[in-house]
Design an enzyme around this catalytic site. Structure first.
Site, PDB file in Angstrom:
ATOM      1  N   ARG A 171       0.848  -1.208   0.000  1.00 52.62           N
ATOM      2  CA  ARG A 171       0.000   0.000   0.000  1.00 52.62           C
ATOM      3  C   ARG A 171       0.880   1.253   0.000  1.00 52.62           C
ATOM      4  NH1 ARG A 171      -1.739   2.184   4.419  1.00 52.62           N
ATOM      5  NH2 ARG A 171      -2.101   0.227   5.516  1.00 52.62           N
ATOM      6  N   TYR A 194     -16.135  14.942 -17.443  1.00 49.32           N
ATOM      7  CA  TYR A 194     -16.492  13.528 -17.370  1.00 49.32           C
ATOM      8  C   TYR A 194     -17.663  13.393 -16.384  1.00 49.32           C
ATOM      9  CZ  TYR A 194     -16.014   8.605 -16.259  1.00 49.32           C
ATOM     10  OH  TYR A 194     -16.264   7.281 -16.070  1.00 49.32           O
ATOM     11  N   ASP A 219      -7.135  17.379 -16.376  1.00 50.32           N
ATOM     12  CA  ASP A 219      -7.449  15.993 -16.727  1.00 50.32           C
ATOM     13  C   ASP A 219      -7.026  15.807 -18.182  1.00 50.32           C
ATOM     14  OD1 ASP A 219      -8.639  13.598 -17.582  1.00 50.32           O
ATOM     15  OD2 ASP A 219     -10.299  13.792 -16.154  1.00 50.32           O
ATOM     16  N   LYS A 256      -8.227   4.380 -20.021  1.00 54.99           N
ATOM     17  CA  LYS A 256      -8.543   4.733 -21.408  1.00 54.99           C
ATOM     18  C   LYS A 256      -7.323   4.528 -22.301  1.00 54.99           C
ATOM     19  CE  LYS A 256     -12.316   5.790 -19.238  1.00 54.99           C
ATOM     20  NZ  LYS A 256     -12.625   7.105 -18.761  1.00 54.99           N
TER      21      LYS A 256
HETATM   22  C1  LIG Z   1     -13.055   7.715 -17.577  1.00 55.77           C
HETATM   23  C2  LIG Z   1     -12.678   9.094 -17.175  1.00 55.77           C
HETATM   24  C3  LIG Z   1     -12.493   9.431 -15.825  1.00 55.77           C
HETATM   25  C4  LIG Z   1     -12.722   8.443 -14.714  1.00 55.77           C
HETATM   26  O1  LIG Z   1     -11.840   7.359 -14.784  1.00 55.77           O
HETATM   27  P1  LIG Z   1     -12.142   5.868 -14.247  1.00 55.77           P
HETATM   28  O2  LIG Z   1     -10.890   5.153 -14.576  1.00 55.77           O
HETATM   29  O3  LIG Z   1     -13.350   5.380 -14.956  1.00 55.77           O
HETATM   30  O4  LIG Z   1     -12.388   5.993 -12.779  1.00 55.77           O
HETATM   31  C5  LIG Z   1     -12.101  10.730 -15.530  1.00 55.77           C
HETATM   32  N1  LIG Z   1     -11.923  11.650 -16.503  1.00 55.77           N
HETATM   33  C6  LIG Z   1     -12.111  11.361 -17.800  1.00 55.77           C
HETATM   34  C7  LIG Z   1     -11.905  12.421 -18.822  1.00 55.77           C
HETATM   35  C8  LIG Z   1     -12.487  10.080 -18.192  1.00 55.77           C
HETATM   36  O5  LIG Z   1     -12.680   9.805 -19.484  1.00 55.77           O
END
Ligand SMILES: *Cc1c(COP(=O)(O)O)cnc(C)c1O
Length: 396
Positions: free
Chosen positions: A58, A111, A186, A211
């Site tokens: 952890r 998101y 992000d 992603k």
């Molecule tokens: C998918 C996504 C998230 C969240 O991510 P997870 O891995 O599903 O928790 C945050 N920001 C963007 C732009 C995303 O496409």
């Protein structure tokens, strides 16, 4: 890497980790929760912090560390901490940088999960967001006017989900810098191959590693990269104690996925550009949102801050929600699924799926219409994707 000379992202995604101390070419997966000390004195020194060493997964794990190291290098950042999901990245950042009574600035177009966290869940911890419209022509003065003594950070997503709105990272970074607060970006949609927010003045970058970084729809993960002082606070104050860690197997899958990030992004971009142009000419398509089109309001800023326009497209089909749904029910090659950044082309309907967390009025304010369809363009042959969309549009 033997050399400390800065390298191109194409090279860093392949080589951007310290050499392994084993003969493996692919890194081993350290599936160990705890780590053995050679003797009690070493254990004392590691716990005192006078010697580095692994203690417990952890707190730190060798496979996860390799992923963190590579991510920091490809984003051009000082440090990085990997977590269990993109939402863990966003929430760990927010809960470290702000406390009850604090606020921050973000955008209406986000998101869906991030929007729900900011709008509904952080307020129950006494932390509030001021939301601005993601307008391309937003000025420094307008943005600065939103900052007050409670503002702890600024957060933006660009290209933003799902309208592909483009925000000017340098402009936001200047405003944040003028007020002495960090800017968090992000970078999930663009990836460090297409956009490097740190070099544009951002202090932290968050990713859903689920992603494009992973790229194969086979893991959930997240990562925060940026200034060492901020990343270390998130790591030691939040991740150690709240525990939203990444597991070693997912770190290994990410190290593997990252190797092809640059070549995958090249194909995603080329395919998306061709599909956007095809959709723009289609008589049954009312509007196409793709930052690579000169009709896109953020095109000029995108050209300045991105090395390519990415693999995400949204479009509106003539008619109502039912027409959009008919398109999604008629595709044969494209997969009806949320998420993005996969090798497969994914198609979905934000109003009823990813952005169902928005009230209808919030959705309208964010420019997410009822009929909007979002396409995560994959790496298949572009003619096959277009043929599939073409036959699906013919059903409307
Ligand atoms: C998918 C996504 C998230 C969240 O991510 P997870 O891995 O599903 O928790 C945050 N920001 C963007 C732009 C995303 O496409």
């Amino acid at each position: 890497m033997k050399s400390t000379i800065p390298r191109a992202v194409e090279t860093l995604v392949v080589h951007g980790c310290s050499p392994l101390d084993t003969p493996d070419v692919a890194p081993p997966i350290h599936m160990s929760s705890t780590f053995r000390f050679p003797d009690a004195d070493t254990a004392t020194r590691v716990f005192e912090g006078s010697e580095s060493g692994y203690v417990y997964s952890r707190i730190g794990n060798p496979t996860v560390d390799l992923f963190q190291e590579k991510m920091a290098r490809i984003e051009g950042a000082e440090a990085s901490v990997a977590v269990g999901s993109g939402m863990a990245a966003v929430s760990s950042m927010a809960l470290t940088l702000s406390k009850p009574g604090d606020s921050f600035i973000s955008c209406t177009t986000l998101y869906g999960g991030t929007f729900a966290l900011f709008k509904t869940h952080l307020p129950s911890f006494g932390i509030h967001s001021r939301f601005v419209q993601p307008l391309a022509q937003l000025t420094k003065k307008q943005l600065g006017a939103l900052v007050d003594h409670t503002t702890r950070f600024m957060f933006l997503e660009t290209p933003a989900n799902p309208t592909l709105a483009i925000l000017d990272i340098s402009l936001w970074a200047e405003v944040a810098g003028d007020h002495g607060i960090p800017l968090v970006v992000d970078n999930t949609f663009a990836t460090p191959y297409l956009q490097q927010p740190i070099s544009l003045g951002a202090n932290l970058v968050v990713h859903s590693a689920t992603k494009y970084l992973g790229g194969h729809a086979d893991l959930i993960g997240g990562v925060i990269v940026g200034d060492a002082s901020l990343v270390n606070r998130i790591h030691t104050e939040h991740v150690h104690h709240f525990g939203p860690i990444m597991n070693p197997f997912n770190a290994w899958l990410l190290l593997r996925g990252l190797k092809t990030l640059a070549v995958r992004m090249q194909r995603h971009c080329a395919n998306a550009e061709a599909i956007a142009r095809y959709l723009e000419r289609h008589p049954k398509v009312v509007r196409v949102y793709y930052p690579g089109l000169s009709s896109h309001p953020g095109h000029t800023v995108a050209k300045r801050q991105m090395a390519g326009f990415g693999g995400m497209i949204s479009f509106e089909v003539k008619g109502d929600v039912a027409s959009g749904k008919r398109v999604m029910d008629s595709v044969r090659l494209c997969t009806l699924a949320v998420s993005l950044g996969d090798c497969d082309t994914l198609i979905q309907h934000p109003a009823s799926m990813t952005h169902a967390t928005y009230s209808r009025s919030d959705r309208m304010r964010a420019g997410i219409s009822d009929g909007l369809i979002r396409l995560s363009v994959g790496i298949e042959h572009v003619d096959d994707i277009i043929e599939d969309i073409d036959q699906a549009l013919a059903s409307v």
